[in-house]
Design a protein around this motif. Structure first.
Motif, PDB file in Angstrom:
ATOM      1  N   GLY A   1      -8.213  30.445  23.524  1.00 36.31           N
ATOM      2  CA  GLY A   1      -8.649  30.747  22.365  1.00 36.31           C
ATOM      3  C   GLY A   1      -7.528  30.550  21.204  1.00 36.31           C
ATOM      4  N   CYS A   2      -8.030  31.018  20.004  1.00 36.02           N
ATOM      5  CA  CYS A   2      -7.073  30.816  18.705  1.00 36.02           C
ATOM      6  C   CYS A   2      -7.591  31.756  17.614  1.00 36.02           C
ATOM      7  CB  CYS A   2      -7.560  29.232  18.054  1.00 36.02           C
ATOM      8  SG  CYS A   2      -6.773  28.895  16.642  1.00 36.02           S
ATOM      9  N   VAL A   3      -6.360  32.232  17.230  1.00 32.25           N
ATOM     10  CA  VAL A   3      -6.528  33.028  15.781  1.00 32.25           C
ATOM     11  C   VAL A   3      -5.981  32.215  14.831  1.00 32.25           C
ATOM     12  CG1 VAL A   3      -5.588  35.092  14.688  1.00 32.25           C
ATOM     13  CG2 VAL A   3      -5.837  35.073  17.405  1.00 32.25           C
ATOM     14  N   VAL A   4      -6.851  32.252  13.784  1.00 33.09           N
ATOM     15  CA  VAL A   4      -6.452  31.560  12.172  1.00 33.09           C
ATOM     16  C   VAL A   4      -6.028  32.764  11.404  1.00 33.09           C
ATOM     17  CG1 VAL A   4      -7.326  30.262  10.601  1.00 33.09           C
ATOM     18  CG2 VAL A   4      -7.923  29.664  12.839  1.00 33.09           C
ATOM     19  N   GLY A   5      -4.654  32.771  11.068  1.00 40.37           N
ATOM     20  CA  GLY A   5      -4.480  33.943  10.393  1.00 40.37           C
ATOM     21  C   GLY A   5      -4.758  33.937   8.617  1.00 40.37           C
ATOM     22  N   GLU A   6      -5.803  33.247   8.320  1.00 40.08           N
ATOM     23  CA  GLU A   6      -6.217  33.393   7.008  1.00 40.08           C
ATOM     24  C   GLU A   6      -6.316  34.890   6.373  1.00 40.08           C
ATOM     25  OE1 GLU A   6      -6.578  31.204   4.448  1.00 40.08           O
ATOM     26  OE2 GLU A   6      -6.939  29.354   5.338  1.00 40.08           O
ATOM     27  N   PRO A   7      -6.068  35.039   5.176  1.00 44.01           N
ATOM     28  CA  PRO A   7      -6.293  36.622   4.751  1.00 44.01           C
ATOM     29  C   PRO A   7      -7.602  37.493   4.812  1.00 44.01           C
ATOM     30  CG  PRO A   7      -5.789  35.086   2.979  1.00 44.01           C
ATOM     31  CD  PRO A   7      -5.699  34.264   4.067  1.00 44.01           C
ATOM     32  N   THR A   8      -7.518  38.107   5.766  1.00 40.95           N
ATOM     33  CA  THR A   8      -8.541  38.997   6.008  1.00 40.95           C
ATOM     34  C   THR A   8      -8.435  40.550   5.817  1.00 40.95           C
ATOM     35  OG1 THR A   8      -8.422  39.163   8.359  1.00 40.95           O
ATOM     36  CG2 THR A   8      -9.703  37.480   7.530  1.00 40.95           C
ATOM     37  N   SER A   9      -7.357  40.943   5.220  1.00 39.28           N
ATOM     38  CA  SER A   9      -6.829  42.443   5.156  1.00 39.28           C
ATOM     39  C   SER A   9      -6.725  42.873   6.746  1.00 39.28           C
ATOM     40  CB  SER A   9      -7.798  43.361   4.363  1.00 39.28           C
ATOM     41  OG  SER A   9      -7.897  42.652   3.126  1.00 39.28           O
TER      42      SER A   9
END
Length: 390
Positions: A163-171
């Protein structure tokens, strides 16, 4: 370096998309190498920019040393320009004020990369039964151009991840879906003439205007008739023309007009089906009008950038894991695009979750709060521990 020091280092590189990111990438690569972590780079054709992919192998249990499986932490290294913006501080120097860290890219999205890099020593020391991977890309801000180069290499190398976590700003909230973004360049070729002899020419600007208005009509149709997904902040597919240029003089019929347009499609709506409506208008309506004036008139359309929509599967292990670690059970879908859909496209289940408010991105005096950075650090620590051997 700790998270604050990493962020200060990263924002100090002016990685506006028009610039090279190689110096920043070298800093990341060298730090990882000093800690015994190997990485590889995937460059653009000009060798002026690079993606970085690194693997922290499993450290414990029967799988110790394995590089297969595990989770990717993904972020982009480029930032948007500061041109014409009024900043209160140097945008490429980290400044702390009132519980926030100000700099270009602090929110979008060097804050996540800084946190991930600061966590590396802890990850190495953890008795993990699965690996962790770092994937840092170039040119996300101009249409997700860099990540596909890296993902192609991932497929070529046969790298398998869970799996992957994309760390774009989502608070630090969980985002399970976003729209696709597709950017097109259109060139309308007519015929020049002196404006006093208008019938002898074919006005490229005027015919381009017809196409632009048709695109707006299609957009209005999606707004009025759907399809809709009410979980999105903008619950329908949008289409817009954002740049245009043409003409050389006030008394000359223009032979060329160029413009760019984009559409942001809901998951489930295909790029081909949306673009087919534009292609049909060009073929059946616009070109016949133009060629009645000039037989060699033509229109070129190039889909030069884009990223597919994301629609995460709730039952996927990465979705369940990130929800469990954050305690966030709400359904959130966003209109802005990320590289998450690209990872999903090659078969990697992906979710979006990172520090900062997207409303602060791309603006003058961009910032991320210290509280958000702390939440991200806690999240990434828990994520690492979730991979520990039992």
């Amino acid at each position: 370096m700790n998270t604050r020091q990493w962020l200060e280092t990263l924002v100090g590189f002016d990685t506006t998309s028009r610039n090279s990111n190689l110096e920043l990438i070298a800093t990341l690569r060298d730090s990882l190498e000093q800690q015994g972590i190997k990485s590889w780079l995937a460059h653009n054709k000009e060798k002026t920019k690079a993606n970085l992919f690194a693997t922290l192998p499993a450290t414990a249990g029967a799988n110790a040393g394995t590089t297969e499986g595990g989770i990717v932490l993904s972020g982009h290294t480029d930032v948007v320009p500061v041109d014409g913006q009024k900043w209160d501080t140097d945008p490429f120097k980290l400044v702390e004020k009132d519980g926030a860290l100000f700099a270009r890219g602090s929110c979008d999205m060097k804050g996540f990369i800084a946190t991930a890099m600061a966590m590396v020593p802890e990850y190495i020391a953890m008795p993990r039964a699965k690996p962790l991977h770092l994937a840092f890309s170039y040119d996300e801000e101009i249409g997700c151009i860099g990540a596909p180069v890296m993902l192609e290499e991932i497929v070529k190398r046969g790298i398998k991840v869970d799996g992957c976590v994309v760390g774009e700003p989502t608070s630090m909230n969980v985002v399970v879906a976003h729209k696709g973004i597709n950017v097109f360049a259109c060139k309308v070729h007519g015929k020049s003439a002196h404006s006093s002899l208008t019938p002898q020419g074919c006005n490229a600007i005027e015919h381009a205007a017809r196409l632009i208005c048709a695109i707006r009509d299609f957009a209005d149709g999606y707004k009025a008739n759907g399809p809709y997904d009410q979980f999105f902040d903008v619950p329908f597919t949008t289409m817009t023309t954002n740049q245009i240029r043409g003409g050389i003089a006030v008394n000359t019929i223009p032979e060329l007009c160029e413009f760019t347009y984009e559409f942001r499609n809901l998951p489930g709506m295909t790029v081909a089906d949306i673009q087919a409506r534009i292609d049909a208008y060009v073929k059946d309506v616009l070109l016949p009008k133009m060629r009645a004036e000039f037989a060699d008139a033509r229109i070129e359309i190039d889909n030069f950038a884009g990223s597919p929509a994301l629609e995460a599967v709730e039952q996927a292990a990465i979705t369940e894991l990130v929800r469990a670690l954050t305690g966030d059970r709400e359904t959130r879908k966003v209109a802005y695009g990320t590289e998450a859909g690209l990872f999903q496209k090659i078969g990697i289940p992906t979710i979006v979750c990172g520090p900062g408010d997207i409303g602060n991105a791309h603006k003058p005096n961009e910032f991320v709060t210290l509280a958000q950075m702390e939440r991200c650090e806690q999240f990434l620590r828990k994520l690492g521990k979730s991979l520990e051997a039992v």
